[in-house]
Design an enzyme around this catalytic site. Structure first.
Site, mmCIF file in Angstrom:
data_model
loop_
_atom_site.group_PDB
_atom_site.id
_atom_site.type_symbol
_atom_site.label_atom_id
_atom_site.label_comp_id
_atom_site.label_asym_id
_atom_site.label_seq_id
_atom_site.Cartn_x
_atom_site.Cartn_y
_atom_site.Cartn_z
ATOM 1 C CG ASN A 1 -1.915 -1.164 1.164
ATOM 2 O OD1 ASN A 1 -2.167 -1.740 0.136
ATOM 3 N ND2 ASN A 1 -2.653 -1.349 2.352
ATOM 4 C CB THR B 1 -15.007 40.020 -30.108
ATOM 5 O OG1 THR B 1 -15.555 41.357 -30.921
ATOM 6 C CG2 THR B 1 -13.699 41.020 -29.432
ATOM 7 C CG HIS B 2 -19.179 38.249 -30.425
ATOM 8 N ND1 HIS B 2 -19.911 38.188 -29.440
ATOM 9 C CD2 HIS B 2 -18.400 39.572 -30.031
ATOM 10 C CE1 HIS B 2 -19.877 39.032 -28.551
ATOM 11 N NE2 HIS B 2 -19.183 39.699 -29.099
ATOM 12 C CD GLU C 1 -8.668 18.307 -38.972
ATOM 13 O OE1 GLU C 1 -9.734 18.085 -39.033
ATOM 14 O OE2 GLU C 1 -7.614 18.020 -39.674
ATOM 15 C CB SER D 1 -7.706 15.046 -49.781
ATOM 16 O OG SER D 1 -8.914 14.383 -50.459
ATOM 17 C CE LYS E 1 -10.194 19.440 -47.684
ATOM 18 N NZ LYS E 1 -10.783 18.535 -47.061
HETATM 19 N N1 ARG Z 1 -1.435 -3.319 -7.641
HETATM 20 C C1 ARG Z 1 -1.833 -2.871 -6.510
HETATM 21 C C2 ARG Z 1 -2.342 -1.135 -6.809
HETATM 22 O O1 ARG Z 1 -1.903 -0.707 -7.727
HETATM 23 C C3 ARG Z 1 -0.666 -2.468 -5.418
HETATM 24 C C4 ARG Z 1 -1.394 -2.151 -3.862
HETATM 25 C C5 ARG Z 1 -1.836 -3.733 -3.576
HETATM 26 N N2 ARG Z 1 -2.050 -3.646 -2.160
HETATM 27 C C6 ARG Z 1 -3.012 -4.605 -1.532
HETATM 28 N N3 ARG Z 1 -3.185 -4.557 -0.349
HETATM 29 N N4 ARG Z 1 -3.528 -5.501 -2.182
HETATM 30 O O2 ARG Z 1 -3.090 -0.646 -6.078
#
Ligand code: ARG
Length: 470
Positions: free
Chosen positions: A121, A166-167, A301, A288, A294
């Protein structure tokens, strides 16, 4: 654009359209796997792991020998990733487990000690922050290049007259350089927003662990410093669950893409047969297949269109994050693809726009003619009546309207109308009036700060040349 060593393709495509009669295990893997896209975080993942390992050894949480092995193993893995030989596999789900698994193959048991006092995490939060920060630095350079391209065009055309609108109706003559500098100001604000975003996001989540911190005697200052973050994030729950840095970066990207789309639209209009204000070479147009006359402004774009995907990415990630409780939820794995796509799109657009601005040649004759058409100096006539005859502006406006109608009736521009004709409307008009009726005279008179007079535009060019010198 040279930002990544990997190509973002899925490591192994297991599921084909319509063949979802697979086992629960296969379905789970198919929905859970992220290595196909998060392999773009490989370099950042290795940097984060090296910083974490050095900190663990420094605090006697792992041995110096373990650190050496980890450093050697991660160095080898980095080389494999750079060479495109790293064996990415869906079985190991994401970039973090892929690298850790490979490290185990290379150095054995010490690989398992790397994850002490850390969780995927805080690892993914760190990797993604580093990735966004790296890319913001790259975009900063590209915005600067575009600003320089606009400045070069402005410097070459401080007194090239064109109609101002403008516009989208001809309003008053302006200079081409002034028009270029308007965009330079916009992209300068985009770059300033980008820098604000970078400064705010530059805190380290590493060491927040799963969500609550860790009992190991880690040193978060040390890893923050090693990764060039200003400081560790102060709340571990926030550290693993915050993605507003990515939302802010996407907001910056969306506003910049909006500006790019406006300039693109002008280029599309300007290069049309009806306007012919500027010429682009074959480098940025296509022919084109059936209409030989063209030259289509495809690059402009496509840049104009990119804002759809970029702003879509902002919407997409905002909705992923909406209503998520603290701390980490797997929903957040959906944060990466929109950001990758948006940044790649913006990077390509900035590069193409800088190239197109440098490629563009203003058509001076067309521009001057268009600037003089449609009674664009009528305001100048009214201003002359106010300044020289002391007329109230409302009366001058009325007199000017009558003179314009007279000229229109004779199929003449204001500068072509005879003094007798003008005096038939207002007897006190002298031939001094002709000094303000040409587009160049009109533009040159607008010397207020930030105005379109060539003298003012030259001052702004000099200011930007000094600002962008290094
Ligand atoms: N692949 C996960 C993500 O991108 C990584 C973290 C995963 N953590 C867990 N507790 N499963 O969020």
């Amino acid at each position: 654009m040279g930002m990544d060593s990997t190509d973002g393709k899925p490591a192994k495509q297991k599921m084909w359209g319509g063949r979802f009669s697979s086992s629960p295990g296969e379905l789970m893997q198919a929905i859970n796997v992220s290595i196909g896209f998060d392999q773009r975080l490989a370099q950042q993942d290795i940097r984060g792991s090296l910083a974490h390992a050095a900190m663990l050894a420094d605090n006697d949480i792992i041995s110096q020998q373990d650190l050496k092995d980890i450093q050697k193993g991660l160095g080898d893995i980095k080389a494999e990733i750079d060479a495109g030989t790293f064996p990415f596999t869906d079985e190991l789900e994401d970039i973090h487990l892929n690298i850790e698994g490979r490290l185990k193959e290379k150095i054995g048991e010490a690989a398992g000690r790397l994850h002490t006092g850390r969780s995927r995490n805080d690892q993914v939060a760190t990797d993604f922050r580093l990735w966004v920060r790296d890319y913001l630095d790259h975009l900063d350079g590209q915005m600067t290049d575009l600003m320089n391209a606009l400045l070069e065009k402005a410097a070459a055309h401080t007194d090239t007259i064109m109609p101002g609108f403008t516009h989208l109706q001809s309003a008053q003559p302006v200079t081409f350089g002034h028009h270029m500098l308007a965009y330079l100001e916009m992209f300068a604000r985009d770059r300033s927003r980008l820098r604000d975003c970078r400064a705010r996001m530059n805190e380290s989540p590493l060491g927040a662990a799963a969500l609550a911190g860790t009992p190991y005697p880690i040193n978060r200052e040390m890893t923050a410093k090693a990764l060039e973050f200003d400081r560790p994030m102060a709340n571990s729950l926030d550290a693993v669950s915050a993605r507003d840095f990515a939302l802010e970066a996407l907001s910056v990207a969306s506003i910049c893409a909006t500006h790019l789309s406006r300039l693109s639209e002008e280029i599309v209009i300007w290069t049309s047969a009806q306007f012919q204000f500027v010429k682009l070479t074959d480098a940025f147009t296509t022919g084109s297949s059936i209409m030989p006359q063209k030259r289509n402004p495809d690059a402009a774009e496509l840049i104009r269109a990119k804002v759809g995907r970029i702003m879509g990415a902002l919407t997409s990630l905002t909705i992923v994050m909406k209503g998520l409780p603290l701390a980490y939820s797997k929903d957040m794995q959906e944060d990466k693809e929109p950001v990758f796509d948006a940044f790649d799109g913006l990077s390509l657009s900035l590069a193409a726009m800088a190239g197109m601005v440098r490629d563009m040649t203003p058509n001076k004759e067309e521009l001057a003619e268009a600037a003089g058409a449609a009674y664009s100096t009528a305001t100048d006539l009214a201003d002359w009546l106010v300044r020289k005859l002391g007329m109230p502006f409302r009366d001058a406006h009325h007199v000017t309207g009558t003179i314009v109608a007279l000229a229109e009736g004779q199929g003449k521009t204001l500068a072509e109308l005879s003094l007798d004709d003008m005096q038939s409307v207002e007897a006190r008009i002298t031939d001094d009036v002709y000094s303000v009726l040409t587009p160049l005279a009109s533009a040159s008179s607008r010397t207020s700060y930030g105005g379109t007079a060539p003298s003012e535009v030259a001052k702004q060019v000099a200011r930007w040349q000094a600002l962008l010198k290094d």
